[in-house]
Design a protein around this motif. Sequence first.
Motif, PDB file in Angstrom:
ATOM      1  N   VAL A  68     -20.837 -15.135  12.093  1.00 22.75           N
ATOM      2  CA  VAL A  68     -20.682 -13.828  11.186  1.00 22.75           C
ATOM      3  C   VAL A  68     -21.902 -13.549  10.316  1.00 22.75           C
ATOM      4  O   VAL A  68     -22.619 -12.546  10.401  1.00 22.75           O
ATOM      5  CB  VAL A  68     -19.527 -13.764  10.392  1.00 22.75           C
ATOM      6  CG1 VAL A  68     -19.600 -12.492   9.635  1.00 22.75           C
ATOM      7  CG2 VAL A  68     -18.204 -13.886  11.333  1.00 22.75           C
ATOM      8  N   VAL A  69     -22.606 -14.669   9.844  1.00 26.22           N
ATOM      9  CA  VAL A  69     -23.879 -14.573   9.046  1.00 26.22           C
ATOM     10  C   VAL A  69     -24.998 -14.254   9.874  1.00 26.22           C
ATOM     11  O   VAL A  69     -25.739 -13.313   9.519  1.00 26.22           O
ATOM     12  CB  VAL A  69     -23.989 -15.802   8.436  1.00 26.22           C
ATOM     13  CG1 VAL A  69     -25.446 -15.717   7.577  1.00 26.22           C
ATOM     14  CG2 VAL A  69     -22.800 -16.075   7.408  1.00 26.22           C
ATOM     15  N   ALA A  70     -24.982 -14.695  10.951  1.00 28.82           N
ATOM     16  CA  ALA A  70     -26.037 -14.302  11.995  1.00 28.82           C
ATOM     17  C   ALA A  70     -25.993 -12.784  12.645  1.00 28.82           C
ATOM     18  O   ALA A  70     -27.111 -12.251  12.647  1.00 28.82           O
ATOM     19  CB  ALA A  70     -26.321 -15.420  13.161  1.00 28.82           C
ATOM     20  N   ALA A  71     -24.700 -12.648  12.938  1.00 35.02           N
ATOM     21  CA  ALA A  71     -24.537 -11.337  13.624  1.00 35.02           C
ATOM     22  C   ALA A  71     -24.907 -10.060  12.393  1.00 35.02           C
ATOM     23  O   ALA A  71     -25.330  -9.070  13.090  1.00 35.02           O
ATOM     24  CB  ALA A  71     -23.319 -11.339  14.175  1.00 35.02           C
ATOM     25  N   SER A  72     -24.434 -10.402  11.124  1.00 31.58           N
ATOM     26  CA  SER A  72     -24.595  -9.258  10.048  1.00 31.58           C
ATOM     27  C   SER A  72     -26.247  -8.785   9.913  1.00 31.58           C
ATOM     28  O   SER A  72     -26.701  -7.891   9.638  1.00 31.58           O
ATOM     29  CB  SER A  72     -23.990  -9.527   9.073  1.00 31.58           C
ATOM     30  OG  SER A  72     -24.756 -10.887   8.174  1.00 31.58           O
ATOM     31  N   GLY A  73     -27.108  -9.865  10.333  1.00 31.58           N
ATOM     32  CA  GLY A  73     -28.329  -9.647  10.081  1.00 31.58           C
ATOM     33  C   GLY A  73     -29.304  -9.135  11.373  1.00 31.58           C
ATOM     34  O   GLY A  73     -30.658  -9.220  11.318  1.00 31.58           O
ATOM     35  N   LEU A  74     -28.512  -9.114  12.584  1.00 28.46           N
ATOM     36  CA  LEU A  74     -29.501  -8.972  13.831  1.00 28.46           C
ATOM     37  C   LEU A  74     -29.118  -7.403  14.138  1.00 28.46           C
ATOM     38  O   LEU A  74     -28.230  -6.685  13.842  1.00 28.46           O
ATOM     39  CB  LEU A  74     -28.712  -9.739  15.076  1.00 28.46           C
ATOM     40  CG  LEU A  74     -28.928 -11.281  14.772  1.00 28.46           C
ATOM     41  CD1 LEU A  74     -28.355 -12.231  15.858  1.00 28.46           C
ATOM     42  CD2 LEU A  74     -30.348 -11.793  14.691  1.00 28.46           C
TER      43      LEU A  74
END
Length: 274
Positions: A103-109
């Motif tokens: 979730v953390v990664a997806a939110s920044g991509l």
Amino acid sequence: MPEIAEFLPLLVLILLIGGFAGVVAGLLGVGGGIVLVPAFFFAFTSLGYDSPDLMQVCLATSLATIIVTSVRSVMAHNRKGAVEWDILRAWGPGIAVGAALGVVAASGLRNEVLMGIFGVLGVCVGLYFGFGRSEWRLGDQMPGLLGRSIASPVLGFLSVLMGIGGGSFGVPMMTLYGRPIHNAVATAAGFGVIIAVPSVIGFLFIGGDGPGRPPFTVGQVNLVAFAIIVAMTLITAPWGVKLAHAMDPKPLKRVFAIFIMVMALNMLRKALGW
């Protein structure tokens, strides 16, 4: 509040997507996420929604539907004694951690990066789905503490970045380590719950109030698509089950594998701007 004339095409497209995803799930025993994410993206973009976080909306909404479908699947499989709870208890914490990191990664991509990730991994899933062999083995026992500590977060992380449950990665992994296919499918449904619950909670609290978002989107979850997909899959999944008993599913799996790869390659094409 959107006008009815604007909202109706979205309703129709999501109804069609939900019906198709339910039939496929019942017919081939696969989760809907591998179909829902590209289908959502196509539906939203074709209707003119073009927010910079549109792929996050597609991923989060797909995962929200997986909570419901996976819980129902686990309960049904558990009544038949097919769920391997010891595997779920051992793998669950690592999968949940990986899902949260996803979730953390997806939110920044950006959309293009997430589309590229889906495209590459979707092609891999399609190739295995179409050409994998039940006799392939990496070992006779599931990985121990070290292997599990590495594999379980990776499984959760990649699943969130694709907006899918536990089946696409979990079932091949378990069968490669000697678990019977029925047990693998049943246990992977439990993986889906562990992946979807923390990730959807995270996506609900991620802001996204910019222009171009589909109506009735809370955080990154589109409530209209979620409700319709859940309702339609409840209706059409039994139809797929009946079809599965009426015909040989093996050639259909090959066709579906090609379908997955075509969708994945199309996402990859769009990600590369072609």
